[in-house]
Write a protein that holds these residues in place. Structure first.
Motif, PDB file in Angstrom:
ATOM      1  N   PHE A 105      28.633  60.475  22.667  1.00 61.76           N
ATOM      2  CA  PHE A 105      28.578  59.109  23.217  1.00 61.76           C
ATOM      3  C   PHE A 105      28.324  59.145  24.720  1.00 61.76           C
ATOM      4  O   PHE A 105      27.533  58.355  25.244  1.00 61.76           O
ATOM      5  CB  PHE A 105      29.897  58.372  22.936  1.00 61.76           C
ATOM      6  CG  PHE A 105      30.247  58.232  21.480  1.00 61.76           C
ATOM      7  CD1 PHE A 105      29.287  58.428  20.495  1.00 61.76           C
ATOM      8  CD2 PHE A 105      31.535  57.915  21.080  1.00 61.76           C
ATOM      9  CE1 PHE A 105      29.601  58.300  19.148  1.00 61.76           C
ATOM     10  CE2 PHE A 105      31.862  57.784  19.736  1.00 61.76           C
ATOM     11  CZ  PHE A 105      30.899  57.988  18.770  1.00 61.76           C
TER      12      PHE A 105
ATOM     13  N   LEU B  13      24.727  60.042  25.417  1.00 62.73           N
ATOM     14  CA  LEU B  13      23.834  58.934  25.083  1.00 62.73           C
ATOM     15  C   LEU B  13      23.883  57.855  26.164  1.00 62.73           C
ATOM     16  O   LEU B  13      22.838  57.315  26.571  1.00 62.73           O
ATOM     17  CB  LEU B  13      24.239  58.343  23.720  1.00 62.73           C
ATOM     18  CG  LEU B  13      23.198  57.487  22.990  1.00 62.73           C
ATOM     19  CD1 LEU B  13      21.924  58.278  22.738  1.00 62.73           C
ATOM     20  CD2 LEU B  13      23.772  56.975  21.668  1.00 62.73           C
TER      21      LEU B  13
ATOM     22  N   TRP C  19      13.683  59.467  26.648  1.00 67.91           N
ATOM     23  CA  TRP C  19      13.649  58.894  25.301  1.00 67.91           C
ATOM     24  C   TRP C  19      13.714  59.995  24.231  1.00 67.91           C
ATOM     25  O   TRP C  19      14.337  59.801  23.177  1.00 67.91           O
ATOM     26  CB  TRP C  19      12.398  58.040  25.107  1.00 67.91           C
ATOM     27  CG  TRP C  19      12.517  56.691  25.756  1.00 67.91           C
ATOM     28  CD1 TRP C  19      11.883  56.231  26.859  1.00 67.91           C
ATOM     29  CD2 TRP C  19      13.376  55.626  25.313  1.00 67.91           C
ATOM     30  NE1 TRP C  19      12.271  54.952  27.150  1.00 67.91           N
ATOM     31  CE2 TRP C  19      13.181  54.542  26.219  1.00 67.91           C
ATOM     32  CE3 TRP C  19      14.270  55.468  24.264  1.00 67.91           C
ATOM     33  CZ2 TRP C  19      13.859  53.331  26.084  1.00 67.91           C
ATOM     34  CZ3 TRP C  19      14.947  54.258  24.122  1.00 67.91           C
ATOM     35  CH2 TRP C  19      14.737  53.206  25.029  1.00 67.91           C
TER      36      TRP C  19
ATOM     37  N   ILE D 188      17.319  60.887  23.964  1.00 65.84           N
ATOM     38  CA  ILE D 188      18.021  59.833  23.212  1.00 65.84           C
ATOM     39  C   ILE D 188      17.809  60.031  21.712  1.00 65.84           C
ATOM     40  O   ILE D 188      18.742  59.906  20.905  1.00 65.84           O
ATOM     41  CB  ILE D 188      17.534  58.441  23.649  1.00 65.84           C
ATOM     42  CG1 ILE D 188      18.037  58.131  25.067  1.00 65.84           C
ATOM     43  CG2 ILE D 188      17.995  57.362  22.664  1.00 65.84           C
ATOM     44  CD1 ILE D 188      17.459  56.864  25.671  1.00 65.84           C
ATOM     45  N   GLY D 189      16.577  60.367  21.341  1.00 65.77           N
ATOM     46  CA  GLY D 189      16.278  60.606  19.928  1.00 65.77           C
ATOM     47  C   GLY D 189      17.037  61.804  19.377  1.00 65.77           C
ATOM     48  O   GLY D 189      17.570  61.755  18.252  1.00 65.77           O
TER      49      GLY D 189
ATOM     50  N   SER E 108      20.782  60.864  19.049  1.00 69.15           N
ATOM     51  CA  SER E 108      20.940  59.900  17.952  1.00 69.15           C
ATOM     52  C   SER E 108      20.817  60.598  16.606  1.00 69.15           C
ATOM     53  O   SER E 108      21.549  60.282  15.653  1.00 69.15           O
ATOM     54  CB  SER E 108      19.887  58.793  18.064  1.00 69.15           C
ATOM     55  OG  SER E 108      20.018  58.097  19.287  1.00 69.15           O
TER      56      SER E 108
ATOM     57  N   ILE F  29      24.067  62.337  15.839  1.00 68.29           N
ATOM     58  CA  ILE F  29      25.087  61.357  15.443  1.00 68.29           C
ATOM     59  C   ILE F  29      24.899  60.927  13.999  1.00 68.29           C
ATOM     60  O   ILE F  29      25.853  60.889  13.203  1.00 68.29           O
ATOM     61  CB  ILE F  29      25.038  60.127  16.388  1.00 68.29           C
ATOM     62  CG1 ILE F  29      25.548  60.520  17.780  1.00 68.29           C
ATOM     63  CG2 ILE F  29      25.872  58.973  15.829  1.00 68.29           C
ATOM     64  CD1 ILE F  29      25.413  59.425  18.823  1.00 68.29           C
ATOM     65  N   VAL F  30      23.661  60.602  13.627  1.00 63.19           N
ATOM     66  CA  VAL F  30      23.375  60.177  12.250  1.00 63.19           C
ATOM     67  C   VAL F  30      23.614  61.324  11.270  1.00 63.19           C
ATOM     68  O   VAL F  30      24.189  61.136  10.194  1.00 63.19           O
ATOM     69  CB  VAL F  30      21.927  59.655  12.136  1.00 63.19           C
ATOM     70  CG1 VAL F  30      21.571  59.378  10.670  1.00 63.19           C
ATOM     71  CG2 VAL F  30      21.753  58.387  12.966  1.00 63.19           C
TER      72      VAL F  30
END
Length: 484
Positions: free
Chosen positions: A397, A400, A433, A436-437, A440, A443-444
């Motif tokens: 977190f 991010l 970016w 960020i990808g 993410s 996390i997923v």
């Protein structure tokens, strides 16, 4: 000399000016002091990335992914390098004791700074309990007459006392703790590589070169998917890289310290993480039972014939534990101080002593740490398990939020202080970016992974709770603009 002002109280506009109010410190203090020397910051930057997790957690990653764990470390290392570059850009321009929380406050809004600040504080006070317990286990083996809880209490009290004296005391302790870690890892890599090629005098290792990278089922014996499993196992051992940006606010030359730390993060991760793991899996086959039984580093040292390898590693791990405990207390207290300055924590947290020490913020943090230690001994499988899991994904977190904050802060810095943009994120905004990808995706993936799902779900729930509190506070009591 007073440190640079933090990005504190502001209006609700993301680009609004920020004005820090120094802590009053029982009427004597005038805010944080620049008590960290350049050598302190340099060693914190070098050793801060080396946590106890590297020493004690790498065996499970090697078991899961085999030699391909190197790819897992490389992926996470790349992600951390990119995040640190973004954070370095902001910290070099505007050093602050609140670091990314203060920047998020300005760039994204009060809700963001409040949420990520408190989550980060929560993460580190839980770490206090984890590290105090880990250190107590080792010390209890050496001196069993003192119970584990007694040792946990002793190490917490001693390091709390050093943090209460002055920031220089923290810096001095961390200088030597980090120094021991750096020398130990550097020596391990050097001796290990000599043994790998069979040129270390007196080595018991056959010196098979790079043979073990592929001789036990290939480089990816458990398949490519195991690399992602390895990522989940190693990602949290990188937490702590950002500490130097908080500490920079209390140094004599914050911009220089941050710039130096940011520029050196690549080789630090390359040598200490990739280098040391590479040595382990080239000295031994990845499926050698001693890696899990004794720990990866002890097994590697035993294969060379280093006498008393277990006790040597216990000393190094204890140093890493004390270093993490020391830095965790410092980091949690400075985040609490920054939150207090911005009106997002009790005002007492922003008060400092005449020595520039945020005493209340330190004591408030350590009280929760003591409580967590007690939970660990009383309810290890319930309350403490919840604390661990609900704070476990905070690293992701934080990273991010740093990414999204940097997207906005670049424009703010260029508009208000373009001359301060001395560290720049590469290929902005494209690499931001991409990062960020990557974060993410992790996390997923954790939500779909059996081992990581509980940790991610509980962390998201706690994150949502803190975010809800932040939004309600912002609506009920909006922060007033502070005049220059």
């Amino acid at each position: 000399m007073t440190s640079q002002p933090s990005l504190a109280k502001e209006d609700s506009t993301p680009s609004g000016p920020v004005k820090s109010q120094p802590g009053s410190g029982n009427g004597d203090g005038d805010g944080l002091k620049a008590g960290l020397k350049n050598r302190h910051l340099s060693m914190i930057a070098i050793g801060g990335v080396i946590g106890a997790g590297l020493f004690v957690g790498s065996a499970s990653g090697i078991k899961a992914a085999g030699p391909a764990i190197l790819v897992s470390y490389a992926l996470v290392g790349t992600m951390v390098v990119l995040v640190m570059r973004m954070l370095g850009e902001m910290a070099a321009a505007r050093p602050s004791s609140g670091s990314f929380s203060a920047y998020a406050d300005q760039a994204l809004g009060r809700w963001a700074g409040f949420t990520i600040g408190w989550l980060y504080w929560f993460f580190w006070v839980v770490v206090l309990a984890v590290e105090a317990t880990a250190g107590a286990v080792i010390l209890n083996e050496w001196v069993p007459a003192v119970p584990q809880w007694g040792w946990a209490l002793i190490v917490m009290v001693v390091l709390t006392a050093t943090n209460l004296v002055s920031v220089g005391s923290y810096g001095e302790f961390e200088f030597w703790f980090a120094g021991i870690k750096v020398v130990a890892i550097g020596g391990f890599v050097l001796i290990g590589m000599l043994a790998v090629f069979g040129v270390l005098p007196g080595s018991d290792n056959p010196g098979d070169g790079f043979k073990h990278l592929t001789d036990a089922g290939g480089f990816m014996p458990n398949g490519a998917g195991a690399i992602l499993t390895g990522v989940l196992m190693v990602v949290f051992s990188f937490m702590g890289s950002e500490i130097v940006t908080l500490a920079a606010g209390e140094s004599e030359d914050p911009q220089r310290a941050v710039t130096k730390a940011t520029n050196s993060v690549i080789w630090r991760i390359g040598v200490f993480y990739l280098g040391s793991i590479f040595v382990v899996i080239t000295l031994l086959p990845w499926n050698d039972k001693s890696i899990v039984k004794d720990g990866s580093y002890v097994a590697a040292l035993n294969s060379i014939g280093i006498p008393h390898a277990g006790q040597v590693m216990n000393v190094i791990v204890l140093t890493a534990v004390l270093s993490c405990l020391n830095s965790g207390l410092y980091t949690a207290s400075r985040m609490a101080f920054s939150l207090g300055e911005r009106g997002d924590a009790p005002k007492a947290f922003a008060r400092t002593t005449s020595a520039g020490v945020p005493r209340t913020a330190i004591l408030g943090s350590v009280v929760f740490g003591f409580a967590a230690v007690w939970f660990n001994y009383q309810w290890p499988k319930t309350v403490f398990d919840f604390l661990l899991n609900s704070s476990g994904a905070v690293a992701l977190f934080v990273w991010l939020v740093i990414c999204f904050t940097q997207l906005r802060m670049r424009g703010i810095i260029l508009r208000e202080q373009p001359e301060k943009l001395v560290v720049k994120m590469w290929l902005f905004p494209y690499l931001t970016w991409v990062t960020i990808g990557m974060i993410s995706f992790v996390i997923v993936y954790m939500l779909y992974d059996d081992a990581g799902r509980k940790q991610m779900v509980l962390s998201l729930l706690v994150g949502a709770l803190v975010l809800g509190i932040a939004l309600v506070r912002e609506k009920v009591a909006p922060r007033e603009r502070v005049s220059e």
